[in-house]
Design a protein around this motif. Structure first.
Motif, PDB file in Angstrom:
ATOM      1  N   VAL A   1     -16.161  -9.003   2.837  1.00 36.33           N
ATOM      2  CA  VAL A   1     -16.529  -7.593   2.282  1.00 36.33           C
ATOM      3  C   VAL A   1     -18.140  -7.661   1.871  1.00 36.33           C
ATOM      4  O   VAL A   1     -18.697  -6.829   2.013  1.00 36.33           O
ATOM      5  N   ARG A   2     -18.499  -8.783   1.168  1.00 37.34           N
ATOM      6  CA  ARG A   2     -19.740  -8.875   0.582  1.00 37.34           C
ATOM      7  C   ARG A   2     -20.127  -7.842  -0.680  1.00 37.34           C
ATOM      8  O   ARG A   2     -21.458  -7.339  -0.360  1.00 37.34           O
ATOM      9  N   PRO A   3     -19.505  -7.727  -1.430  1.00 32.31           N
ATOM     10  CA  PRO A   3     -19.769  -6.924  -2.560  1.00 32.31           C
ATOM     11  C   PRO A   3     -20.883  -7.186  -3.498  1.00 32.31           C
ATOM     12  O   PRO A   3     -20.997  -8.455  -3.833  1.00 32.31           O
ATOM     13  N   GLN A   4     -21.609  -6.382  -3.860  1.00 35.47           N
ATOM     14  CA  GLN A   4     -22.416  -6.621  -4.986  1.00 35.47           C
ATOM     15  C   GLN A   4     -21.874  -6.504  -6.244  1.00 35.47           C
ATOM     16  O   GLN A   4     -22.320  -7.128  -7.222  1.00 35.47           O
ATOM     17  N   VAL A   5     -20.803  -5.697  -6.342  1.00 32.94           N
ATOM     18  CA  VAL A   5     -20.274  -5.391  -7.627  1.00 32.94           C
ATOM     19  C   VAL A   5     -18.747  -5.747  -7.579  1.00 32.94           C
ATOM     20  O   VAL A   5     -18.051  -5.455  -6.712  1.00 32.94           O
ATOM     21  N   LEU A   6     -18.115  -6.402  -8.787  1.00 31.47           N
ATOM     22  CA  LEU A   6     -16.649  -6.585  -8.755  1.00 31.47           C
ATOM     23  C   LEU A   6     -16.418  -6.251 -10.168  1.00 31.47           C
ATOM     24  O   LEU A   6     -16.858  -6.142 -11.144  1.00 31.47           O
ATOM     25  N   VAL A   7     -15.289  -5.386 -10.016  1.00 35.14           N
ATOM     26  CA  VAL A   7     -14.327  -4.875 -11.308  1.00 35.14           C
ATOM     27  C   VAL A   7     -13.219  -5.599 -11.314  1.00 35.14           C
ATOM     28  O   VAL A   7     -12.449  -5.603 -10.501  1.00 35.14           O
TER      29      VAL A   7
ATOM     30  N   ARG B   1     -17.364  -3.156 -19.468  1.00 34.49           N
ATOM     31  CA  ARG B   1     -18.181  -4.247 -19.811  1.00 34.49           C
ATOM     32  C   ARG B   1     -18.613  -5.312 -19.003  1.00 34.49           C
ATOM     33  O   ARG B   1     -18.065  -5.393 -17.923  1.00 34.49           O
ATOM     34  N   LEU B   2     -19.957  -5.637 -18.837  1.00 39.14           N
ATOM     35  CA  LEU B   2     -20.722  -6.372 -18.257  1.00 39.14           C
ATOM     36  C   LEU B   2     -20.451  -7.997 -18.325  1.00 39.14           C
ATOM     37  O   LEU B   2     -20.626  -8.374 -19.657  1.00 39.14           O
ATOM     38  N   ALA B   3     -19.833  -8.522 -17.419  1.00 38.96           N
ATOM     39  CA  ALA B   3     -19.626  -9.740 -17.689  1.00 38.96           C
ATOM     40  C   ALA B   3     -20.363 -10.921 -16.966  1.00 38.96           C
ATOM     41  O   ALA B   3     -20.625 -12.062 -17.393  1.00 38.96           O
ATOM     42  N   VAL B   4     -20.867 -10.499 -15.822  1.00 37.73           N
ATOM     43  CA  VAL B   4     -22.024 -11.288 -15.170  1.00 37.73           C
ATOM     44  C   VAL B   4     -23.027 -10.379 -14.591  1.00 37.73           C
ATOM     45  O   VAL B   4     -22.652  -9.305 -13.904  1.00 37.73           O
ATOM     46  N   GLY B   5     -24.353 -10.609 -14.796  1.00 36.44           N
ATOM     47  CA  GLY B   5     -25.647 -10.085 -14.247  1.00 36.44           C
ATOM     48  C   GLY B   5     -26.126  -9.486 -15.331  1.00 36.44           C
ATOM     49  O   GLY B   5     -25.914  -9.367 -16.420  1.00 36.44           O
ATOM     50  N   THR B   6     -27.160  -8.748 -14.943  1.00 36.55           N
ATOM     51  CA  THR B   6     -28.182  -8.121 -15.876  1.00 36.55           C
ATOM     52  C   THR B   6     -27.946  -6.561 -15.997  1.00 36.55           C
ATOM     53  O   THR B   6     -27.804  -6.064 -14.950  1.00 36.55           O
ATOM     54  N   GLN B   7     -27.946  -5.940 -17.255  1.00 32.22           N
ATOM     55  CA  GLN B   7     -27.632  -4.598 -17.264  1.00 32.22           C
ATOM     56  C   GLN B   7     -28.879  -4.019 -16.632  1.00 32.22           C
ATOM     57  O   GLN B   7     -30.176  -4.207 -16.867  1.00 32.22           O
ATOM     58  N   GLY B   8     -28.819  -2.860 -15.774  1.00 36.89           N
ATOM     59  CA  GLY B   8     -29.792  -2.056 -15.303  1.00 36.89           C
ATOM     60  C   GLY B   8     -30.081  -0.967 -16.187  1.00 36.89           C
ATOM     61  O   GLY B   8     -29.814  -0.812 -17.539  1.00 36.89           O
ATOM     62  N   PRO B   9     -31.024  -0.058 -15.653  1.00 32.89           N
ATOM     63  CA  PRO B   9     -31.503   0.975 -16.516  1.00 32.89           C
ATOM     64  C   PRO B   9     -30.375   1.816 -16.983  1.00 32.89           C
ATOM     65  O   PRO B   9     -29.126   2.062 -16.468  1.00 32.89           O
ATOM     66  N   VAL B  10     -30.398   2.364 -18.214  1.00 35.70           N
ATOM     67  CA  VAL B  10     -29.422   3.019 -18.938  1.00 35.70           C
ATOM     68  C   VAL B  10     -29.793   4.396 -19.068  1.00 35.70           C
ATOM     69  O   VAL B  10     -30.912   4.820 -18.960  1.00 35.70           O
ATOM     70  N   GLY B  11     -28.677   5.321 -19.344  1.00 38.39           N
ATOM     71  CA  GLY B  11     -28.981   6.768 -19.624  1.00 38.39           C
ATOM     72  C   GLY B  11     -29.163   7.287 -20.978  1.00 38.39           C
ATOM     73  O   GLY B  11     -29.285   6.402 -21.919  1.00 38.39           O
ATOM     74  N   PRO B  12     -29.170   8.692 -21.147  1.00 38.42           N
ATOM     75  CA  PRO B  12     -29.202   9.038 -22.609  1.00 38.42           C
ATOM     76  C   PRO B  12     -28.274   8.433 -23.537  1.00 38.42           C
ATOM     77  O   PRO B  12     -28.666   8.373 -24.567  1.00 38.42           O
TER      78      PRO B  12
ATOM     79  N   GLY C   1     -27.155   5.700 -23.494  1.00 37.19           N
ATOM     80  CA  GLY C   1     -27.225   4.195 -23.830  1.00 37.19           C
ATOM     81  C   GLY C   1     -26.308   3.398 -22.889  1.00 37.19           C
ATOM     82  O   GLY C   1     -26.474   1.975 -23.100  1.00 37.19           O
ATOM     83  N   PHE C   2     -25.996   3.791 -21.858  1.00 40.48           N
ATOM     84  CA  PHE C   2     -24.987   3.101 -20.916  1.00 40.48           C
ATOM     85  C   PHE C   2     -25.508   3.236 -19.547  1.00 40.48           C
ATOM     86  O   PHE C   2     -26.258   4.358 -19.321  1.00 40.48           O
ATOM     87  N   GLU C   3     -25.460   2.165 -18.788  1.00 39.10           N
ATOM     88  CA  GLU C   3     -25.616   2.218 -17.296  1.00 39.10           C
ATOM     89  C   GLU C   3     -24.728   3.676 -16.824  1.00 39.10           C
ATOM     90  O   GLU C   3     -23.422   3.725 -17.246  1.00 39.10           O
ATOM     91  N   GLU C   4     -25.199   4.367 -15.912  1.00 42.75           N
ATOM     92  CA  GLU C   4     -24.385   5.350 -15.511  1.00 42.75           C
ATOM     93  C   GLU C   4     -23.884   4.990 -14.108  1.00 42.75           C
ATOM     94  O   GLU C   4     -23.190   5.983 -13.253  1.00 42.75           O
ATOM     95  N   ASP C   5     -24.205   3.909 -13.488  1.00 36.46           N
ATOM     96  CA  ASP C   5     -24.022   3.535 -12.225  1.00 36.46           C
ATOM     97  C   ASP C   5     -23.906   1.851 -12.124  1.00 36.46           C
ATOM     98  O   ASP C   5     -24.618   1.265 -12.796  1.00 36.46           O
ATOM     99  N   LEU C   6     -22.692   1.679 -11.670  1.00 34.88           N
ATOM    100  CA  LEU C   6     -22.395   0.247 -11.593  1.00 34.88           C
ATOM    101  C   LEU C   6     -23.280  -0.636 -10.849  1.00 34.88           C
ATOM    102  O   LEU C   6     -23.398  -1.974 -11.168  1.00 34.88           O
ATOM    103  N   PHE C   7     -24.212  -0.128 -10.086  1.00 40.14           N
ATOM    104  CA  PHE C   7     -25.165  -0.670  -9.255  1.00 40.14           C
ATOM    105  C   PHE C   7     -26.243  -0.541  -9.651  1.00 40.14           C
ATOM    106  O   PHE C   7     -27.490  -1.028  -9.064  1.00 40.14           O
ATOM    107  N   ALA C   8     -26.746  -0.167 -10.902  1.00 40.98           N
ATOM    108  CA  ALA C   8     -27.767   0.115 -11.625  1.00 40.98           C
ATOM    109  C   ALA C   8     -28.733  -1.212 -11.586  1.00 40.98           C
ATOM    110  O   ALA C   8     -28.072  -2.261 -12.118  1.00 40.98           O
ATOM    111  N   GLY C   9     -30.021  -1.247 -11.226  1.00 35.95           N
ATOM    112  CA  GLY C   9     -30.703  -2.328 -11.403  1.00 35.95           C
ATOM    113  C   GLY C   9     -30.773  -3.211  -9.982  1.00 35.95           C
ATOM    114  O   GLY C   9     -31.320  -4.260  -9.808  1.00 35.95           O
ATOM    115  N   LEU C  10     -29.722  -2.983  -9.117  1.00 33.46           N
ATOM    116  CA  LEU C  10     -29.617  -3.751  -7.757  1.00 33.46           C
ATOM    117  C   LEU C  10     -30.451  -3.169  -6.846  1.00 33.46           C
ATOM    118  O   LEU C  10     -30.626  -2.024  -6.837  1.00 33.46           O
TER     119      LEU C  10
END
Length: 303
Positions: free
Chosen positions: A137-143, A281-292, A294-303
């Motif tokens: 599948v080659r996912p960028q994101v795992l939950v 919660r982010l376990a692996v990777g770097t948090q991307g840009p956040v919304g108003p 204070g949270f990422e609004e997209d799990l693919f943020a920053g990729l």
């Protein structure tokens, strides 16, 4: 058939877990053209049956709950629009471990866990099954779940272990080349329940006299063991536009989620905000840009 540019993989324990924790997220990403793949560890054949007319399916009677829950899962995925859903190793490869309740209120292993239970499977054996899927599948994101599996269920804890280990192994170029070309997942998230949202839900439900799915919890006290404060949360996916799809998916899991039970009571009290804004919660990777907020609004943020 073309491969979507963005791809999300979810590792869950039983049918219904995915709809409870990630139903709105899955429906939203399907609508955006993201590839969504669900992997479920087992059919939950030792789960409770909440519908009296279906109690005969229980493992202690006809032991026919597994195939029934497989059909419930298929109906739930149809409601969410997810077309790629699989059982780890194939349907029936692993059994539900069963469950008992600890005096502190969290789940523990059942005293009669079967030999082929998912919680007992060799970790590398199960991880290799998922490595093959990751490399396909080659996912960028795992939950998946946190180290406690959210509430202590042994299959949830094992799903966490398998998901985290497989994510590591899949990216090693020299590891099990027969399972496909290496692939490194950029971001791994753990499902989370935001204490701030639970507090709001408790207060709204109590104001209407509705039944609560969390038991007798003081909204002004410390968070219960299954919830986290907002500062532990990296992302919140707003799936309010997909609230009804999530509710339809939950209804599909009829043996597990009573139509007149606390899940739907709380949804009726609080609306989409209770069940369609899903936290991670982010376990692996770097948090991307956040919304108003204070949270990422997209799990693919920053990729």
């Amino acid at each position: 058939m073309s491969t979507p540019d963005k791809r999300l993989l979810l590792m869950h324990a039983h049918p219904d877990d995915e709809s409870i924790g990630n139903g709105a997220t899955m429906a939203r990403y399907v609508s955006e053209g993201v590839g969504v793949t669900l992997v479920t560890s087992n059919a939950g054949e030792r789960g409770e049956v909440l519908v009296p007319e279906l109690e005969h399916l229980a493992w202690g009677r006809e032991d026919a709950l597994g195939p029934h829950r497989r059909d419930e899962l298929a109906a739930a995925m149809k409601a969410l629009g997810v077309t790629d859903h699989r059982f780890l190793g194939g349907f029936g490869a692993y059994s539900d471990s069963g469950m008992a309740w600890h005096e502190d209120g969290h789940a523990v292993a059942a005293p009669d866990t079967p030999d082929n239970a998912f919680s007992k499977v060799d970790l590398t054996e199960a991880a290799d099954q998922l490595v093959a899927i990751i490399r396909e599948v080659r996912p960028q994101v795992l939950v998946t779940y946190d180290q406690f599996g959210g509430y202590g269920h042994p299959d949830h804890i094992q799903a966490h272990r398998v998901g985290m280990y497989a994510a590591q192994l899949a990216g090693v170029p020299s590891y099990r080349r027969d399972l496909g070309d290496p692939w490194t997942i950029s971001k791994v998230y753990w499902n989370a329940m935001a204490w701030s949202g639970i507090r709001e839900g408790i207060r709204a439900a109590r104001a209407e006299g509705a039944e609560l799915p969390f038991g007798d919890i003081d909204p002004d006290g410390p968070p219960p063991w299954f919830a986290v404060e907002d500062d532990a949360i990296a992302a919140q996916v707003d799936g309010t536009a997909f609230f009804e799809q999530k509710m339809d998916a939950l209804r599909a899991h009829a043996t597990q989620i009573a139509a007149d039970g606390p899940f739907f009571s709380m949804a009726n009290s609080q609306g989409a905000s209770a069940f369609a804004i899903e936290s991670y919660r982010l376990a692996v990777g770097t948090q991307g840009p956040v919304g108003p907020g204070g949270f990422e609004e997209d799990l693919f943020a920053g990729l």
